[in-house]
Design an enzyme around this catalytic site. Structure first.
Site, mmCIF file in Angstrom:
data_model
loop_
_atom_site.group_PDB
_atom_site.id
_atom_site.type_symbol
_atom_site.label_atom_id
_atom_site.label_comp_id
_atom_site.label_asym_id
_atom_site.label_seq_id
_atom_site.Cartn_x
_atom_site.Cartn_y
_atom_site.Cartn_z
ATOM 1 N N GLU A 177 -11.517 -17.502 13.852
ATOM 2 C CA GLU A 177 -11.416 -18.984 14.399
ATOM 3 C C GLU A 177 -13.056 -19.191 14.871
ATOM 4 O OE1 GLU A 177 -7.723 -20.347 16.254
ATOM 5 O OE2 GLU A 177 -7.883 -18.213 16.943
ATOM 6 N N ARG A 179 -17.527 -17.715 14.731
ATOM 7 C CA ARG A 179 -18.557 -17.347 13.822
ATOM 8 C C ARG A 179 -18.749 -15.665 13.839
ATOM 9 N NH1 ARG A 179 -19.915 -21.303 16.924
ATOM 10 N NH2 ARG A 179 -21.430 -20.184 18.200
ATOM 11 N N SER A 197 -18.678 -16.378 19.132
ATOM 12 C CA SER A 197 -19.753 -16.131 18.073
ATOM 13 C C SER A 197 -20.133 -14.338 18.462
ATOM 14 C CB SER A 197 -20.932 -16.883 18.194
ATOM 15 O OG SER A 197 -21.858 -16.656 19.483
ATOM 16 N N ALA A 220 -11.852 -17.709 23.267
ATOM 17 C CA ALA A 220 -12.368 -19.114 22.725
ATOM 18 C C ALA A 220 -13.556 -19.319 23.472
ATOM 19 C CB ALA A 220 -11.406 -20.135 22.937
ATOM 20 N N ARG A 269 -15.369 -12.907 34.111
ATOM 21 C CA ARG A 269 -16.185 -13.447 35.166
ATOM 22 C C ARG A 269 -15.295 -13.590 36.471
ATOM 23 N NH1 ARG A 269 -21.140 -14.921 35.009
ATOM 24 N NH2 ARG A 269 -21.367 -15.198 32.796
ATOM 25 N N SER A 271 -13.969 -15.323 39.505
ATOM 26 C CA SER A 271 -13.763 -16.436 39.814
ATOM 27 C C SER A 271 -14.215 -16.969 40.960
ATOM 28 C CB SER A 271 -12.300 -16.963 39.547
ATOM 29 O OG SER A 271 -11.810 -16.203 40.691
#
Length: 297
Positions: A177, A179, A197, A220, A269, A271
């Site tokens: 979904e 690149r 990507s 995503a 990461r 929070s």
């Protein structure tokens, strides 16, 4: 390997525009309005390719290598494409056939009595894959986003926002979904999330070949400039480059490139502090691929 191809040639300059090598290896011709109107002509060409390590020598040679990749005869990075851009002309891929960009207006003029509304989907050196090779057992949401030379293994799904370049793709059933750029391969059961990507080997002349292993998830809008091993997860929105400082489970801080290719990692990461961490992905259940979406029939 001996293959027979059908070649389109610009009538004015003798420039080879493309060559189609049918899987059947038959002398099958094509027809289009640009050919009928005389802007291009065609013939058959026979090519032999025995040494994949040698650089391509002609436009026809590049097209044969693209076909072998898209037919999954060879995997990405197993065939030499060095110097290919110097061998490929810029082509206007029109609804009346391929022509040199300077020929588009003449084509419009000649098309007037044909009752054909000319469309020019793109001007590029590389056409879309599905006009030359139909991959087996693959779903593609938007064919314009998959270039000839992409390698898509049966069971792979490329959603509408997914993009797969030449010399890149899946080596097992996968969800794409995001690149997938040149040189990159995605392993079986992995998911390249929407808007994500993967750094390839074109931008900036990079030579680092990155990949994603089996059963991994690139979240995503995330991205990687390193390889992921098997069963890894990169959380949504996190982009990891080779120089990203990452805190490991034992408290050390290392450059992400030191973790390239390591299996079983969850990159996230923190929070509250914003620090990038790499911890064990054991027990992390991202759900895996939906088998019904990746069925080959």
């Amino acid at each position: 390997m001996q293959r027979v191809g059908h070649r389109y040639i610009d009538s004015a300059t003798g420039t080879t525009l493309d060559t189609w090598f049918p899987r059947s290896n038959q002398r099958l011709g094509r027809s289009c309005l640009a050919h009928k109107l005389g802007l291009i002509h065609s013939d058959f060409v026979e090519l032999s390719l025995t040494d994949y390590s040698c650089a391509p020598a002609s436009t026809e040679d590049v097209y044969l290598r693209f076909h072998l990749l898209s037919e999954c005869v060879v995997k990405p990075n197993e065939i030499n494409l060095e110097g290919m851009f110097d061998l490929l002309p810029n082509v206007a891929w029109t609804t009346a056939g391929p022509v040199l960009p300077d020929m588009v207006e003449l084509l419009r003029e000649k098309l007037q009595p044909e009752h054909h509304h000319l469309g020019v989907p793109c001007i590029d050196k590389i056409p879309r894959m599905v006009d030359y090779v139909i991959p087996k057992g693959v779903r593609i949401g938007d064919a314009d986003r998959v270039r000839l030379g992409a390698h898509l293994w049966p069971g792979t799904t490329v959603m509408h926002e997914g993009f797969v370049n030449f010399n890149a793709g899946s080596i097992g059933a996968a969800m794409i979904e995001g690149r997938v750029t040149p040189g990159v391969v995605v392993g079986e059961g992995s998911d390249v999330g929407a808007g994500s990507s993967i750094m390839g080997t074109l931008s900036g002349g990079g030579k680092q070949v990155n990949s994603i292993g089996r059963g991994s998830l690139l979240g995503a809008n995330g991205g990687i400039g390193i390889s992921l091993g098997d069963h890894c997860v990169v959380e949504a929105g996190l982009y990891i480059t080779a120089g990203t400082k990452v805190k490991t489970a034992d408290g050390k801080v290392v450059n992400a490139k030191e973790l390239s290719g390591v299996s079983g990692l969850l990159f996230r990461r923190h929070s509250q502090t914003g620090a990038v961490e790499a911890v064990s992905s054991k027990g992390t259940n991202w759900g895996g691929l939906n088998t019904s979406l990746h069925a080959q029939e």
